[in-house]
Design a protein around this motif. Structure first.
Motif, PDB file in Angstrom:
ATOM      1  N   GLY A   1       0.795  -1.220   0.000  1.00 26.39           N
ATOM      2  CA  GLY A   1       0.000   0.000   0.000  1.00 26.39           C
ATOM      3  C   GLY A   1       0.827   1.270   0.000  1.00 26.39           C
ATOM      4  N   LEU A   2       2.097   1.182   0.405  1.00 19.86           N
ATOM      5  CA  LEU A   2       2.908   2.399   0.417  1.00 19.86           C
ATOM      6  C   LEU A   2       4.046   2.270  -0.587  1.00 19.86           C
ATOM      7  CD1 LEU A   2       3.017   3.114   4.254  1.00 19.86           C
ATOM      8  CD2 LEU A   2       1.693   4.306   2.520  1.00 19.86           C
ATOM      9  N   SER A   3       4.651   3.405  -0.917  1.00 21.73           N
ATOM     10  CA  SER A   3       5.661   3.408  -1.979  1.00 21.73           C
ATOM     11  C   SER A   3       7.067   3.383  -1.386  1.00 21.73           C
ATOM     12  CB  SER A   3       5.494   4.653  -2.823  1.00 21.73           C
ATOM     13  OG  SER A   3       5.842   5.781  -2.046  1.00 21.73           O
ATOM     14  N   ARG A   4       8.018   3.249  -2.302  1.00 18.37           N
ATOM     15  CA  ARG A   4       9.426   3.358  -1.935  1.00 18.37           C
ATOM     16  C   ARG A   4       9.726   4.676  -1.264  1.00 18.37           C
ATOM     17  NH1 ARG A   4      12.556   0.968  -6.960  1.00 18.37           N
ATOM     18  NH2 ARG A   4      12.383   3.034  -7.820  1.00 18.37           N
ATOM     19  N   ALA A   5       9.137   5.765  -1.826  1.00 17.76           N
ATOM     20  CA  ALA A   5       9.378   7.090  -1.268  1.00 17.76           C
ATOM     21  C   ALA A   5       8.846   7.169   0.168  1.00 17.76           C
ATOM     22  CB  ALA A   5       8.714   8.146  -2.144  1.00 17.76           C
ATOM     23  N   ASP A   6       7.681   6.513   0.418  1.00 24.83           N
ATOM     24  CA  ASP A   6       7.128   6.497   1.784  1.00 24.83           C
ATOM     25  C   ASP A   6       8.074   5.780   2.740  1.00 24.83           C
ATOM     26  OD1 ASP A   6       4.767   7.699   0.894  1.00 24.83           O
ATOM     27  OD2 ASP A   6       3.910   5.754   0.345  1.00 24.83           O
ATOM     28  N   ALA A   7       8.610   4.657   2.262  1.00 30.07           N
ATOM     29  CA  ALA A   7       9.509   3.873   3.117  1.00 30.07           C
ATOM     30  C   ALA A   7      10.762   4.675   3.445  1.00 30.07           C
ATOM     31  CB  ALA A   7       9.876   2.550   2.437  1.00 30.07           C
ATOM     32  N   LEU A   8      11.296   5.354   2.424  1.00 30.29           N
ATOM     33  CA  LEU A   8      12.489   6.171   2.663  1.00 30.29           C
ATOM     34  C   LEU A   8      12.199   7.312   3.627  1.00 30.29           C
ATOM     35  CD1 LEU A   8      14.439   6.686  -0.673  1.00 30.29           C
ATOM     36  CD2 LEU A   8      15.291   5.717   1.455  1.00 30.29           C
ATOM     37  N   GLU A   9      11.036   7.932   3.446  1.00 27.64           N
ATOM     38  CA  GLU A   9      10.677   9.055   4.305  1.00 27.64           C
ATOM     39  C   GLU A   9      10.631   8.608   5.763  1.00 27.64           C
ATOM     40  OE1 GLU A   9       7.272  11.258   2.751  1.00 27.64           O
ATOM     41  OE2 GLU A   9       6.842  11.877   4.815  1.00 27.64           O
ATOM     42  N   GLU A  10      10.018   7.439   5.981  1.00 27.87           N
ATOM     43  CA  GLU A  10       9.927   6.903   7.334  1.00 27.87           C
ATOM     44  C   GLU A  10      11.321   6.572   7.872  1.00 27.87           C
ATOM     45  OE1 GLU A  10       7.135   6.753   9.229  1.00 27.87           O
ATOM     46  OE2 GLU A  10       8.531   6.180  10.840  1.00 27.87           O
ATOM     47  N   PHE A  11      12.162   6.029   6.994  1.00 26.43           N
ATOM     48  CA  PHE A  11      13.530   5.693   7.390  1.00 26.43           C
ATOM     49  C   PHE A  11      14.253   6.947   7.867  1.00 26.43           C
ATOM     50  CE2 PHE A  11      18.023   4.654   5.984  1.00 26.43           C
ATOM     51  CZ  PHE A  11      18.280   3.785   7.035  1.00 26.43           C
ATOM     52  N   TYR A  12      14.171   8.017   7.084  1.00 24.24           N
ATOM     53  CA  TYR A  12      14.834   9.257   7.469  1.00 24.24           C
ATOM     54  C   TYR A  12      14.230   9.818   8.762  1.00 24.24           C
ATOM     55  CZ  TYR A  12      16.817   9.190   2.740  1.00 24.24           C
ATOM     56  OH  TYR A  12      17.476   8.839   1.607  1.00 24.24           O
ATOM     57  N   ALA A  13      12.921   9.684   8.913  1.00 29.92           N
ATOM     58  CA  ALA A  13      12.278  10.190  10.136  1.00 29.92           C
ATOM     59  C   ALA A  13      12.837   9.446  11.355  1.00 29.92           C
ATOM     60  CB  ALA A  13      10.760  10.006  10.047  1.00 29.92           C
ATOM     61  N   GLN A  14      13.028   8.149  11.206  1.00 26.92           N
ATOM     62  CA  GLN A  14      13.557   7.365  12.325  1.00 26.92           C
ATOM     63  C   GLN A  14      15.014   7.730  12.617  1.00 26.92           C
ATOM     64  OE1 GLN A  14      11.818   5.619  14.422  1.00 26.92           O
ATOM     65  NE2 GLN A  14      10.021   6.099  13.175  1.00 26.92           N
ATOM     66  N   LEU A  15      15.781   7.955  11.565  1.00 25.53           N
ATOM     67  CA  LEU A  15      17.179   8.355  11.765  1.00 25.53           C
ATOM     68  C   LEU A  15      17.226   9.679  12.516  1.00 25.53           C
ATOM     69  CD1 LEU A  15      18.901   7.580   8.316  1.00 25.53           C
ATOM     70  CD2 LEU A  15      18.846   6.161  10.348  1.00 25.53           C
ATOM     71  N   GLU A  16      16.376  10.615  12.127  1.00 21.06           N
ATOM     72  CA  GLU A  16      16.345  11.917  12.780  1.00 21.06           C
ATOM     73  C   GLU A  16      15.916  11.792  14.234  1.00 21.06           C
ATOM     74  OE1 GLU A  16      18.308  13.704  11.093  1.00 21.06           O
ATOM     75  OE2 GLU A  16      17.097  15.520  11.251  1.00 21.06           O
ATOM     76  N   ARG A  17      14.960  10.901  14.489  1.00 18.56           N
ATOM     77  CA  ARG A  17      14.484  10.716  15.861  1.00 18.56           C
ATOM     78  C   ARG A  17      15.637  10.264  16.758  1.00 18.56           C
ATOM     79  NH1 ARG A  17      12.849   6.521  18.848  1.00 18.56           N
ATOM     80  NH2 ARG A  17      13.051   5.012  17.161  1.00 18.56           N
ATOM     81  N   LEU A  18      16.480   9.357  16.217  1.00 16.32           N
ATOM     82  CA  LEU A  18      17.564   8.818  17.021  1.00 16.32           C
ATOM     83  C   LEU A  18      18.810   9.700  17.012  1.00 16.32           C
ATOM     84  CD1 LEU A  18      17.138   5.151  15.856  1.00 16.32           C
ATOM     85  CD2 LEU A  18      16.848   5.933  18.212  1.00 16.32           C
ATOM     86  N   GLY A  19      19.023  10.416  15.915  1.00 20.32           N
ATOM     87  CA  GLY A  19      20.280  11.156  15.770  1.00 20.32           C
ATOM     88  C   GLY A  19      21.444  10.186  15.668  1.00 20.32           C
ATOM     89  N   GLY A  20      22.667  10.701  15.793  1.00 13.23           N
ATOM     90  CA  GLY A  20      23.843   9.837  15.807  1.00 13.23           C
ATOM     91  C   GLY A  20      24.275   9.390  14.427  1.00 13.23           C
ATOM     92  N   THR A  21      25.236   8.478  14.422  1.00 14.05           N
ATOM     93  CA  THR A  21      25.782   7.966  13.162  1.00 14.05           C
ATOM     94  C   THR A  21      25.215   6.583  12.902  1.00 14.05           C
ATOM     95  OG1 THR A  21      27.842   9.104  13.648  1.00 14.05           O
ATOM     96  CG2 THR A  21      27.912   7.401  11.939  1.00 14.05           C
ATOM     97  N   HIS A  22      24.740   6.378  11.674  1.00 13.07           N
ATOM     98  CA  HIS A  22      24.139   5.093  11.319  1.00 13.07           C
ATOM     99  C   HIS A  22      24.925   4.430  10.209  1.00 13.07           C
ATOM    100  CE1 HIS A  22      20.400   5.732  13.626  1.00 13.07           C
ATOM    101  NE2 HIS A  22      20.825   6.981  13.531  1.00 13.07           N
ATOM    102  N   LEU A  23      25.410   3.244  10.479  1.00 13.16           N
ATOM    103  CA  LEU A  23      26.090   2.492   9.431  1.00 13.16           C
ATOM    104  C   LEU A  23      25.162   1.378   8.974  1.00 13.16           C
ATOM    105  CD1 LEU A  23      29.698   2.311  10.909  1.00 13.16           C
ATOM    106  CD2 LEU A  23      28.823   3.809   9.093  1.00 13.16           C
ATOM    107  N   VAL A  24      24.869   1.397   7.687  1.00 13.51           N
ATOM    108  CA  VAL A  24      23.951   0.403   7.135  1.00 13.51           C
ATOM    109  C   VAL A  24      24.762  -0.631   6.364  1.00 13.51           C
ATOM    110  CG1 VAL A  24      21.990   0.044   5.597  1.00 13.51           C
ATOM    111  CG2 VAL A  24      22.189   2.173   6.887  1.00 13.51           C
ATOM    112  N   VAL A  25      24.793  -1.850   6.885  1.00 14.15           N
ATOM    113  CA  VAL A  25      25.558  -2.917   6.228  1.00 14.15           C
ATOM    114  C   VAL A  25      24.622  -3.683   5.299  1.00 14.15           C
ATOM    115  CG1 VAL A  25      27.026  -4.942   6.582  1.00 14.15           C
ATOM    116  CG2 VAL A  25      26.924  -3.146   8.339  1.00 14.15           C
TER     117      VAL A  25
END
Ligand SMILES: Nc1ncnc2c1ncn2[C@@H]1O[C@H](COP(=O)(O)OP(=O)(O)OP(=O)(O)O)[C@@H](O)[C@H]1O
Ligand SMILES: [Mg+2]
Length: 399
Positions: free
Chosen positions: A123-147
């Motif tokens: 039901g949601l798009s790639r752009a929605d998923a990315l937006e949520e991903f960025y929102a979560q990164l912002e909520r946590l702050g810090g450095t994120h390494l994605v393996v």
């Protein structure tokens, strides 16, 4: 009288888990250069700067996952001790068969607070998923390494690898920082990325070579010291496992598997010590297993053609021409209750494929003075392995 299992004692193994795939060694040997390259790619993280993106290349079992885990754990410990460093978050994901949407969705789910509902599958798009991903990164702050392991299996790698590195430049995230670590067996992966992605990534490349026998011996020694009891193995058995794996694939995984299997064989035979012979038996068992898997991967008629050649081999009628093989193939197909293919050409095509895949040997013969030539085929493996697999698959079908 004791129970069925009462006579089983654990003499050879001290800590068998040490030979498991998931076991994380406390010490990484023979990878100083790669570890140092990794280290310099991530020093910026210690000062609260953007991490580099890193791509690791190397064949199976050469330590990409083990080294990555080790380096990132060390980095995490160090960031905890330093004031200038932001909090470090590591997200691991295996991309096998994934689309960009499902990869991002999994990353999002790993970041969401426990009480939140999971990100929807549909039901949601790639752009929605990315937006949520960025929102979560912002909520946590810090450095994120994605393996991203097996990154070459990600269906739309171009899109993801274009988006993530530019997230900060595009103001999708401002307090968080993100770095990508891609892992791949496929050295040509980079060439498949578009020019703009290559430009956005600016990645450091670390390539892992295969291990030679000496390196494998060192790795196996430290494993054996932990996994096996002191008197239960000889240096020469270790050297043998290292030599076999060194010659074959150069993979530490293969070397460790050989040692474990060899130790199991020694134990099954009630012998107190793993010897060269046990490693040799392990090697044969593994080879047989691999061949069986390879046969199972073939299509039905390819297998029937292979079985026909094995039958001829068994009665000493190889090398054989395609016409003779076709005759036997028809019998084999009927016996297995399958409708045989009817043209000689289709059999010849299967023979040619089986030759390319290394199941068969092929020689070219000349047809006397009239000219023209034809092929003769021979089986390049143990006929019994073919019969075993074909019988087994036939039985499975019947169930
Ligand atoms: N240098 C090393 N020192 C100690 N153990 C090692 C080393 N390299 C590999 N190993 C061990 O060998 C096994 C395979 O290594 P690893 O899983 O890291 O390989 P990989 O390169 O990630 O392979 P794949 O491409 O199949 O994922 C693991 O059990 C790992 O702990
Ligand atoms: Mg791996």
């Amino acid at each position: 009288m004791g129970g069925l299992f009462s006579d089983v004692t654990d003499t050879i193994f001290l800590e068998k888990e040490v030979l498991d795939e998931e076991y994380q060694p406390d010490e990484i040997l023979e990878r100083e250069d790669e570890i140092n390259e990794y280290k310099s790619a991530f020093t910026d993280v210690l000062f609260g700067r953007n991490p580099s993106n890193v791509m690791l290349y190397g064949k199976a079992g050469v330590g990409k996952t083990a080294v990555t885990r080790y380096v990132l754990e060390e980095l995490k410990t160090e960031t905890e001790d330093r004031e200038d460093a932001d909090d470090l978050y590591v997200h691991r994901h295996n991309c096998n068969g994934d689309t960009m949407f499902s990869a991002v969705r999994t990353l999002v789910n790993g970041l969401l607070p426990e009480e939140s509902a999971q990100f929807p599958k549909k039901g949601l798009s790639r752009a929605d998923a990315l937006e949520e991903f960025y929102a979560q990164l912002e909520r946590l702050g810090g450095t994120h390494l994605v393996v991203l392991d097996e990154i070459d299996h990600l269906q739309d790698a171009n899109e993801l690898l274009y988006e993530l590195p530019r997230a900060r430049a595009n103001d999708y995230i401002t307090s968080a920082r993100i770095g990508i670590i891609g892992i791949s067996n496929n050295y040509t992966f980079r060439q498949h990325l578009s020019a703009k992605v290559q430009d956005a990534l600016k990645e450091e490349e670390i390539s892992f070579s295969t291990y030679d026998a000496n390196e494998l011996r060192a790795i196996l020694h430290t494993r054996a010291e932990k996994a096996l009891s002191e008197e239960s193995y000889s240096d020469s058995a270790i050297a043998k496992a290292a030599a076999v794996a060194g010659r074959d694939t150069g993979s530490a995984r293969q070397a460790i598997d050989l040692l474990r299997k060899g130790a199991e064989i020694a134990e099954e035979n009630d012998e107190p010590r793993v010897k060269d012979d046990h490693i040799e038996l392990a090697r044969e068992a593994v080879k047989r297993g691999r061949l069986q898997d390879k046969i199972k991967d073939q299509s039905l008629h390819a297998r029937l053609v292979l079985e026909a050649v094995a039958k001829l081999d068994h009665v000493g009628e190889t090398p054989a021409r395609s016409k003779a093989i076709m005759k036997t193939y028809r019998r084999v197909a009927r016996k297995r209750a399958e409708e045989p293919l009817t043209t000689l050409k289709s059999i010849q095509n299967h023979l040619s494929d089986l030759y390319m895949l290394g199941f068969l040997l092929r020689s070219e013969e000349n047809e006397g003075r009239k000219g023209g030539s034809y092929h003769e085929y021979d089986l390049d493996m143990d006929a019994n392995v073919v019969f075993e697999v074909c019988d087994q698959l036939d039985n499975e079908d019947a169930v």
